[in-house]
Design a protein around this motif. Structure first.
Motif, PDB file in Angstrom:
ATOM      1  N   TYR A  71       0.819  -1.213   0.000  1.00 30.86           N
ATOM      2  CA  TYR A  71       0.000   0.000   0.000  1.00 30.86           C
ATOM      3  C   TYR A  71       0.856   1.268   0.000  1.00 30.86           C
ATOM      4  CZ  TYR A  71      -4.502  -2.232   1.131  1.00 30.86           C
ATOM      5  OH  TYR A  71      -5.662  -2.948   1.106  1.00 30.86           O
ATOM      6  N   PRO A  72       0.508   2.250  -0.863  1.00 33.22           N
ATOM      7  CA  PRO A  72       1.058   3.574  -0.701  1.00 33.22           C
ATOM      8  C   PRO A  72       0.312   4.263   0.443  1.00 33.22           C
ATOM      9  CG  PRO A  72      -0.468   3.556  -2.532  1.00 33.22           C
ATOM     10  CD  PRO A  72      -0.422   2.154  -1.976  1.00 33.22           C
ATOM     11  N   PRO A  73       0.786   5.346   1.010  1.00 33.88           N
ATOM     12  CA  PRO A  73       2.006   6.057   0.642  1.00 33.88           C
ATOM     13  C   PRO A  73       3.294   5.415   1.155  1.00 33.88           C
ATOM     14  CG  PRO A  73       0.859   7.225   2.382  1.00 33.88           C
ATOM     15  CD  PRO A  73      -0.026   6.097   1.979  1.00 33.88           C
ATOM     16  N   LEU A  74       3.186   4.398   2.054  1.00 30.79           N
ATOM     17  CA  LEU A  74       4.424   3.799   2.579  1.00 30.79           C
ATOM     18  C   LEU A  74       5.291   3.256   1.451  1.00 30.79           C
ATOM     19  CD1 LEU A  74       6.187   2.872   4.905  1.00 30.79           C
ATOM     20  CD2 LEU A  74       4.847   0.776   5.035  1.00 30.79           C
ATOM     21  N   SER A  75       4.657   2.544   0.494  1.00 32.69           N
ATOM     22  CA  SER A  75       5.456   1.895  -0.553  1.00 32.69           C
ATOM     23  C   SER A  75       6.087   2.913  -1.502  1.00 32.69           C
ATOM     24  CB  SER A  75       4.591   0.913  -1.335  1.00 32.69           C
ATOM     25  OG  SER A  75       3.477   1.575  -1.870  1.00 32.69           O
ATOM     26  N   VAL A  76       5.637   4.180  -1.448  1.00 30.01           N
ATOM     27  CA  VAL A  76       6.263   5.190  -2.298  1.00 30.01           C
ATOM     28  C   VAL A  76       7.482   5.796  -1.606  1.00 30.01           C
ATOM     29  CG1 VAL A  76       5.884   7.404  -3.475  1.00 30.01           C
ATOM     30  CG2 VAL A  76       4.088   5.695  -3.436  1.00 30.01           C
ATOM     31  N   THR A  77       7.453   5.799  -0.286  1.00 30.06           N
ATOM     32  CA  THR A  77       8.474   6.567   0.414  1.00 30.06           C
ATOM     33  C   THR A  77       9.532   5.711   1.100  1.00 30.06           C
ATOM     34  OG1 THR A  77       7.005   6.599   2.308  1.00 30.06           O
ATOM     35  CG2 THR A  77       6.955   8.520   0.867  1.00 30.06           C
ATOM     36  N   ASN A  78       9.356   4.380   1.173  1.00 27.76           N
ATOM     37  CA  ASN A  78      10.292   3.598   1.995  1.00 27.76           C
ATOM     38  C   ASN A  78      11.524   3.166   1.200  1.00 27.76           C
ATOM     39  OD1 ASN A  78       9.124   1.754   0.388  1.00 27.76           O
ATOM     40  ND2 ASN A  78       8.350   0.444   1.994  1.00 27.76           N
ATOM     41  N   ALA A  79      12.293   2.228   1.778  1.00 29.60           N
ATOM     42  CA  ALA A  79      13.602   1.872   1.219  1.00 29.60           C
ATOM     43  C   ALA A  79      13.487   1.253  -0.173  1.00 29.60           C
ATOM     44  CB  ALA A  79      14.305   0.899   2.153  1.00 29.60           C
ATOM     45  N   THR A  80      14.628   1.216  -0.882  1.00 31.05           N
ATOM     46  CA  THR A  80      14.665   0.741  -2.269  1.00 31.05           C
ATOM     47  C   THR A  80      14.236  -0.718  -2.410  1.00 31.05           C
ATOM     48  OG1 THR A  80      16.414   2.319  -2.654  1.00 31.05           O
ATOM     49  CG2 THR A  80      16.198   0.580  -4.274  1.00 31.05           C
ATOM     50  N   GLY A  81      14.313  -1.497  -1.337  1.00 33.74           N
ATOM     51  CA  GLY A  81      13.870  -2.883  -1.404  1.00 33.74           C
ATOM     52  C   GLY A  81      12.468  -3.005  -1.976  1.00 33.74           C
ATOM     53  N   THR A  82      11.612  -2.036  -1.674  1.00 25.09           N
ATOM     54  CA  THR A  82      10.235  -2.083  -2.178  1.00 25.09           C
ATOM     55  C   THR A  82      10.191  -1.994  -3.698  1.00 25.09           C
ATOM     56  OG1 THR A  82       9.468  -1.130  -0.125  1.00 25.09           O
ATOM     57  CG2 THR A  82       7.968  -1.004  -1.995  1.00 25.09           C
ATOM     58  N   LEU A  83      11.120  -1.211  -4.277  1.00 26.20           N
ATOM     59  CA  LEU A  83      11.159  -1.131  -5.740  1.00 26.20           C
ATOM     60  C   LEU A  83      11.435  -2.512  -6.335  1.00 26.20           C
ATOM     61  CD1 LEU A  83      11.118   0.646  -8.299  1.00 26.20           C
ATOM     62  CD2 LEU A  83      13.582   0.859  -8.060  1.00 26.20           C
ATOM     63  N   PHE A  84      12.338  -3.259  -5.697  1.00 22.70           N
ATOM     64  CA  PHE A  84      12.631  -4.617  -6.164  1.00 22.70           C
ATOM     65  C   PHE A  84      11.379  -5.479  -6.115  1.00 22.70           C
ATOM     66  CE2 PHE A  84      17.263  -5.130  -6.634  1.00 22.70           C
ATOM     67  CZ  PHE A  84      17.651  -3.846  -6.278  1.00 22.70           C
ATOM     68  N   PHE A  85      10.635  -5.332  -4.999  1.00 23.26           N
ATOM     69  CA  PHE A  85       9.395  -6.094  -4.864  1.00 23.26           C
ATOM     70  C   PHE A  85       8.396  -5.736  -5.965  1.00 23.26           C
ATOM     71  CE2 PHE A  85       5.111  -5.063  -3.217  1.00 23.26           C
ATOM     72  CZ  PHE A  85       4.551  -6.324  -3.275  1.00 23.26           C
ATOM     73  N   LEU A  86       8.273  -4.419  -6.244  1.00 27.22           N
ATOM     74  CA  LEU A  86       7.308  -3.983  -7.259  1.00 27.22           C
ATOM     75  C   LEU A  86       7.679  -4.539  -8.632  1.00 27.22           C
ATOM     76  CD1 LEU A  86       7.066  -0.269  -6.105  1.00 27.22           C
ATOM     77  CD2 LEU A  86       5.241  -1.953  -5.918  1.00 27.22           C
ATOM     78  N   LEU A  87       8.970  -4.448  -8.970  1.00 28.57           N
ATOM     79  CA  LEU A  87       9.410  -4.970 -10.271  1.00 28.57           C
ATOM     80  C   LEU A  87       9.194  -6.475 -10.346  1.00 28.57           C
ATOM     81  CD1 LEU A  87      12.689  -2.902 -10.675  1.00 28.57           C
ATOM     82  CD2 LEU A  87      10.524  -2.530 -11.841  1.00 28.57           C
ATOM     83  N   ALA A  88       9.442  -7.168  -9.226  1.00 29.96           N
ATOM     84  CA  ALA A  88       9.236  -8.621  -9.207  1.00 29.96           C
ATOM     85  C   ALA A  88       7.775  -8.955  -9.446  1.00 29.96           C
ATOM     86  CB  ALA A  88       9.706  -9.189  -7.867  1.00 29.96           C
ATOM     87  N   PHE A  89       6.874  -8.217  -8.790  1.00 32.20           N
ATOM     88  CA  PHE A  89       5.440  -8.475  -8.898  1.00 32.20           C
ATOM     89  C   PHE A  89       4.981  -8.249 -10.348  1.00 32.20           C
ATOM     90  CE2 PHE A  89       1.468  -7.918  -6.000  1.00 32.20           C
ATOM     91  CZ  PHE A  89       0.749  -8.751  -6.809  1.00 32.20           C
ATOM     92  N   ILE A  90       5.454  -7.150 -10.961  1.00 34.76           N
ATOM     93  CA  ILE A  90       5.054  -6.865 -12.340  1.00 34.76           C
ATOM     94  C   ILE A  90       5.539  -7.983 -13.261  1.00 34.76           C
ATOM     95  CG2 ILE A  90       5.376  -5.273 -14.272  1.00 34.76           C
ATOM     96  CD1 ILE A  90       5.617  -3.025 -12.131  1.00 34.76           C
ATOM     97  N   THR A  91       6.778  -8.424 -13.052  1.00 37.16           N
ATOM     98  CA  THR A  91       7.326  -9.492 -13.892  1.00 37.16           C
ATOM     99  C   THR A  91       6.524 -10.777 -13.726  1.00 37.16           C
ATOM    100  OG1 THR A  91       9.463  -8.492 -13.404  1.00 37.16           O
ATOM    101  CG2 THR A  91       9.477 -10.575 -14.582  1.00 37.16           C
ATOM    102  N   PHE A  92       6.163 -11.065 -12.485  1.00 34.19           N
ATOM    103  CA  PHE A  92       5.344 -12.241 -12.220  1.00 34.19           C
ATOM    104  C   PHE A  92       4.007 -12.133 -12.953  1.00 34.19           C
ATOM    105  CE2 PHE A  92       2.352 -14.598  -9.472  1.00 34.19           C
ATOM    106  CZ  PHE A  92       2.932 -15.840  -9.574  1.00 34.19           C
ATOM    107  N   GLY A  93       3.492 -10.912 -13.026  1.00 33.13           N
ATOM    108  CA  GLY A  93       2.244 -10.685 -13.754  1.00 33.13           C
ATOM    109  C   GLY A  93       2.362 -11.054 -15.221  1.00 33.13           C
ATOM    110  N   ILE A  94       3.509 -10.718 -15.835  1.00 33.04           N
ATOM    111  CA  ILE A  94       3.720 -11.079 -17.249  1.00 33.04           C
ATOM    112  C   ILE A  94       3.578 -12.584 -17.413  1.00 33.04           C
ATOM    113  CG2 ILE A  94       5.420 -11.125 -19.122  1.00 33.04           C
ATOM    114  CD1 ILE A  94       6.618  -8.579 -17.922  1.00 33.04           C
ATOM    115  N   SER A  95       4.185 -13.320 -16.477  1.00 31.50           N
ATOM    116  CA  SER A  95       4.107 -14.779 -16.540  1.00 31.50           C
ATOM    117  C   SER A  95       2.661 -15.256 -16.439  1.00 31.50           C
ATOM    118  CB  SER A  95       4.953 -15.365 -15.405  1.00 31.50           C
ATOM    119  OG  SER A  95       4.711 -16.722 -15.257  1.00 31.50           O
ATOM    120  N   SER A  96       1.893 -14.664 -15.514  1.00 29.46           N
ATOM    121  CA  SER A  96       0.491 -15.063 -15.337  1.00 29.46           C
ATOM    122  C   SER A  96      -0.321 -14.805 -16.588  1.00 29.46           C
ATOM    123  CB  SER A  96      -0.146 -14.270 -14.197  1.00 29.46           C
ATOM    124  OG  SER A  96       0.272 -14.754 -12.975  1.00 29.46           O
ATOM    125  N   ILE A  97      -0.111 -13.609 -17.185  1.00 33.68           N
ATOM    126  CA  ILE A  97      -0.905 -13.238 -18.354  1.00 33.68           C
ATOM    127  C   ILE A  97      -0.618 -14.188 -19.509  1.00 33.68           C
ATOM    128  CG2 ILE A  97      -1.213 -11.457 -20.104  1.00 33.68           C
ATOM    129  CD1 ILE A  97      -0.598  -9.421 -17.808  1.00 33.68           C
TER     130      ILE A  97
END
Lengths: 616, 187
Positions: A206-232
């Motif tokens: 959830y934002p706003p936490l996920s917008v402002t916290n450490a860079t690890g969250t960016l890795f998580f977001l990119l991972a989730f999007i990539t996983f989505g490509i696989s699902s689609i």
């Protein structure tokens, strides 16, 4: 080394891609500094190029992209165990790749759960601080969600579905390989998160936490999007396969119920996944380019994310459970030696769940501050969805009724599923009702509820499917005694672990927090010890699986004497699945009906009487 | 295609490919649907007065025209007219590049009047950016189709690669037909 050639090439290309993309990101960052002043543009753009490089290196170029520049594609002829490490287009290899990956991830995320329970054994700080706990909790959550979404549909579905419908392979074998090979970057990204400050948002991000916290969250977001490509891509492939590649005579009314389960889930993952991808991209844009989707000062609104996120993530629980329903009903019918009760109603229910799954998302938002008038409509739609779910449940019971039950390990896990899912379903009603949910939300009651549906449901279904199809996957038998020990161990300890969590939740223990009030200490100690015993049970499972695959006795073609097509071919099936094209002539579950044969393989294998009845 | 030899008694490979593409487009509809909904959810019908209406209309016309040339290319290859096919693919690529150039100008002005950090800028740059990314992928695919066409890869009876890319291009065009009023016209 030869086995890992594709992977090494992929890694090299990924590094080159990262340098190129990261370089572009660095230049853009200096040309137009709009983000938060971190190096996240470099990481985000570098990752996109690294992903493309990885895919091209690992096999996309050789097997496919060469055609785009007018060169002939290379055919990859790899056999034996090495093919599991290569860009294989054989759906059986891809199924095993999926299953092995996700069983490994399941055990890994299970270990993370053990760490969480270690911390929660006693009030106060036990082994880790709150920040570490948040990262462990978030990783456990997101990895288990990935396991739940992809293990059955990607593993069992990929392996069994084409054979069940009498096809040689899926409709787009290279897309299928692609949908598996985007997963290693997902795993790498998630494992890197602790090195970049961890991510403490939980899997919902959830934002706003996920917008402002450490860079690890960016890795998580990119991972989730990539996983989505696989699902689609996976969803697209399954739908096309079932629509177009059914064997002659395999009408929609004769489709094994597992195929219907996977097909229904595929419809959801094809469409809804794009919506969550949009939400995740919004967070990435807010972080990296400085847009203000979720910055209230500039007219943003964090509620937008919750709507978009749950528009996917509630249907996602049906992506999780529909293939599990399918596997369970399949097994219940075969091991009760009876036709599946109310087949057409079940199919209708599956499709009804798909349609209605899109109309219930805001029941996750009762306490979010969304408009009050939305509460009652979403409460109603949510409760109505228990009707199709109940029909599926009644079908399982109706099939068991007066059946001749054969209590082999797959059947035991199916019965366990039915028991657990009942508890998961009934406790869900309290979360769907606004008055009770306002009290229960964000407590361990929710945790217990969704573990009853995801672990008690989907994981039990996965285990049932693994024990059911293991002889077909590997051509070897597993140790049935160990499998039964695993079942009773897991079934008893699962309930012992999670039943007290309902009590903890009602007494106010919050989810996702490393600490709790001291008076809850005793029950938490009990839950932790039970969880350790539950976790230890999976050693039996892992040992049985690995040992049987290497050393187990050879399995016959049809150890369960089942009627469906996958059991009419060899164990493991030959590369083309069937030596001759199968022809389907009757219902897959017609046990006890005189003269009924589901299918014959080729003109030579079957009785000529059935063959003449089939319209070519 | 290497796997195209896999035949089936009921459905042709072409049918599979078409179904796969339509499913992909159905999936993409949800992506654009979510982004378009975000515009109305966050900004309602607000639009800044500084929007360059002339430019917006001009690039919309260019993109719609490119769909026409793409359509003519597909018809030409179906009738075996290779020269006209390549000419129309080239025209489509040209119009697509003009569209992208228009987006660049649009972005330069946008950065000045409503930067991405503002409410409307967030929506404007995300929608045009997501769409421009699709245009870019379409242009890459069209370029591949052009060069494969020069090698004589597409014949009257077998031109799926060209047909698929053209269909995708139409989809990108239709997406813009919805994005354009959402950004420029509603009030």
């Amino acid at each position: 080394m030869k086995a890992l050639g594709g992977i090494v090439k992929g890694l090299v290309f990924a590094i080159i891609g990262f340098i190129v993309g990261g370089g572009i990101g660095f230049l853009l960052m200096n040309a137009a500094p709009t983000g938060r002043g971190t190096f996240e543009p470099v990481i985000a753009l570098g990752y996109v190029f690294a992903l493309i490089g990885w895919l091209l290196g690992v096999g996309l170029w050789d097997a496919w992209a060469r055609e785009w520049v007018g060169l002939p594609a290379k055919k990859l002829e790899v056999h034996g165990w090495r093919r599991y490490f290569r860009f294989s287009t054989d759906h059986k290899v891809i199924g095993v790749q999926y299953l092995a990956t996700f069983l490994f991830l399941f055990l890994f995320a299970g270990l993370l759960a053990m760490l969480m329970r270690l911390e929660l054994m006693a009030p106060g700080e036990t082994i880790m601080g709150p920040n570490t706990y948040n990262t462990v909790m978030s990783l456990h959550g997101v990895i288990m969600i990935a396991v739940a979404v992809a293990a059955i549909i990607g593993g069992l579905g990929n392996f069994a579905l084409p054979i069940l419908i009498g096809a040689r392979d899926v409709a787009f074998p290279r897309v299928n390989a692609l949908s598996f090979w985007v997963l290693p970057p997902v795993v790498i990204l998630l494992l890197l998160t602790p090195l970049f400050g961890g991510f403490d948002t939980g899997w919902t991000g959830y934002p706003p936490l996920s917008v402002t916290n450490a860079t690890g969250t960016l890795f998580f977001l990119l991972a989730f999007i990539t996983f989505g490509i696989s699902s689609i891509l996976g969803g697209l492939n399954f739908i096309t396969t079932v629509v177009t590649l059914r064997a002659p005579g395999m009408t929609w009314g004769r489709l094994p119920i597992f195929v219907w389960g996977v097909l229904s889930a595929a419809m959801i993952s094809l469409t809804a996944t794009q919506v969550v991808a949009a939400g995740l991209i919004m967070i990435v844009l807010d972080r990296v380019t400085g847009t203000s989707f979720f910055n209230a000062a500039q007219g943003g609104n964090a509620l937008l994310y919750e709507h978009v996120f749950w528009f996917y993530s509630h249907p996602a629980v049906y992506i999780v459970i529909l293939p599990a329903f399918g596997a369970i009903l399949e097994i219940v019918a075969h091991f009760s030696r009876k036709p599946l009760f109310a087949y057409k109603w079940v199919v209708g229910s599956f499709l009804g769940i798909v349609a209605q799954g899109f109309l219930v998302w805001a029941h996750h938002l009762y306490t979010s501050g969304m408009s009050d008038w939305l509460h009652i409509p979403f409460m109603a739609t949510t409760e109505v969805i228990s009707i199709p779910t109940g029909i599926v449940f009644l079908s399982a019971l109706g099939t068991l009724w007066l059946g001749k039950l054969w209590l082999k390990p797959p059947m035991l896990f199916s019965l366990g599923f039915i028991f657990n899912f009942l508890i998961g379903g009934v406790t869900g009603i309290f979360n769907a009702d606004v008055p009770t949910d306002i009290h229960l939300q964000d407590t361990y009651f929710i945790t217990a509820h969704f573990h009853y549906t995801l672990m008690g449901g989907m994981i039990f279904g996965l285990m049932a499917g693994v024990y059911y199809w293991f002889p077909k996957f590997t051509g070897r038998k597993y140790n049935e005694t160990l499998a039964k020990i695993h079942f009773w161990w897991m079934f008893v300890m699962f309930n012992v672990t999670f039943i007290p969590m309902f009590w903890l939740g009602i007494h106010g223990m919050n989810r996702r927090i490393a600490d709790y009030s001291p008076e809850l200490g005793g029950v938490n100690m009990f839950v932790s010890i039970a969880a350790f015993v539950l976790g230890a049970g999976f050693l039996v499972f892992a040992f049985n699986l690995v040992y049987s695959w290497v050393r187990g006795p050879a399995a016959e073609a049809n150890p369960w004497r089942a009627r469906t097509l996958e059991w009419q071919t060899l164990s493991p099936p030959p590369e083309e699945n069937f030596h001759a094209p199968p022809v389907v002539s009757d219902d897959p579950y017609g046990y006890g009906i005189p003269g009924s044969i589901h299918a014959v393989i080729g003109p030579a294998a079957g009785a000529p009487r059935q063959e003449s009845e089939v319209k070519r | 295609m290497a796997t195209a030899t896999r035949t089936h008694p009921v459905h042709s490979r072409l049918f599979l490919n078409r179904l796969g593409l339509w499913l992909f487009i159905a999936s993409e509809v949800f992506l654009f649907g979510a982004l378009l909904s975000a515009r109305y959810y966050l900004q309602g019908f607000y639009r800044p007065a500084e929007l360059n209406q002339l430019l917006g209309l001009a690039i919309s016309v260019v993109l719609v025209l490119s769909s026409l040339t793409a359509y003519r290319a597909e018809i030409a290859v179906a009738h075996g007219d290779q020269r006209r096919f390549r000419r129309n693919i080239l025209a489509t690529i040209f119009l697509g590049v003009v569209f992208l150039a228009g987006v660049v100008v649009e972005w330069r002005e946008g950065f000045h009047f409503f930067p991405p950090s503002t409410g409307y800028g967030t929506i404007f740059f995300t929608l045009t950016g997501a769409h421009a990314f699709h245009v870019l992928t379409g242009l890459i695919a069209l370029t591949i189709v052009y060069f494969l066409g020069r090698r004589g890869r597409f014949t009257t009876g077998s031109y799926w690669g060209a047909e698929g890319v053209v269909k995708y291009w139409h989809f990108v065009d239709v997406a813009w037909v919805l994005i354009y009023p959402t950004l420029y016209l509603v009030r």
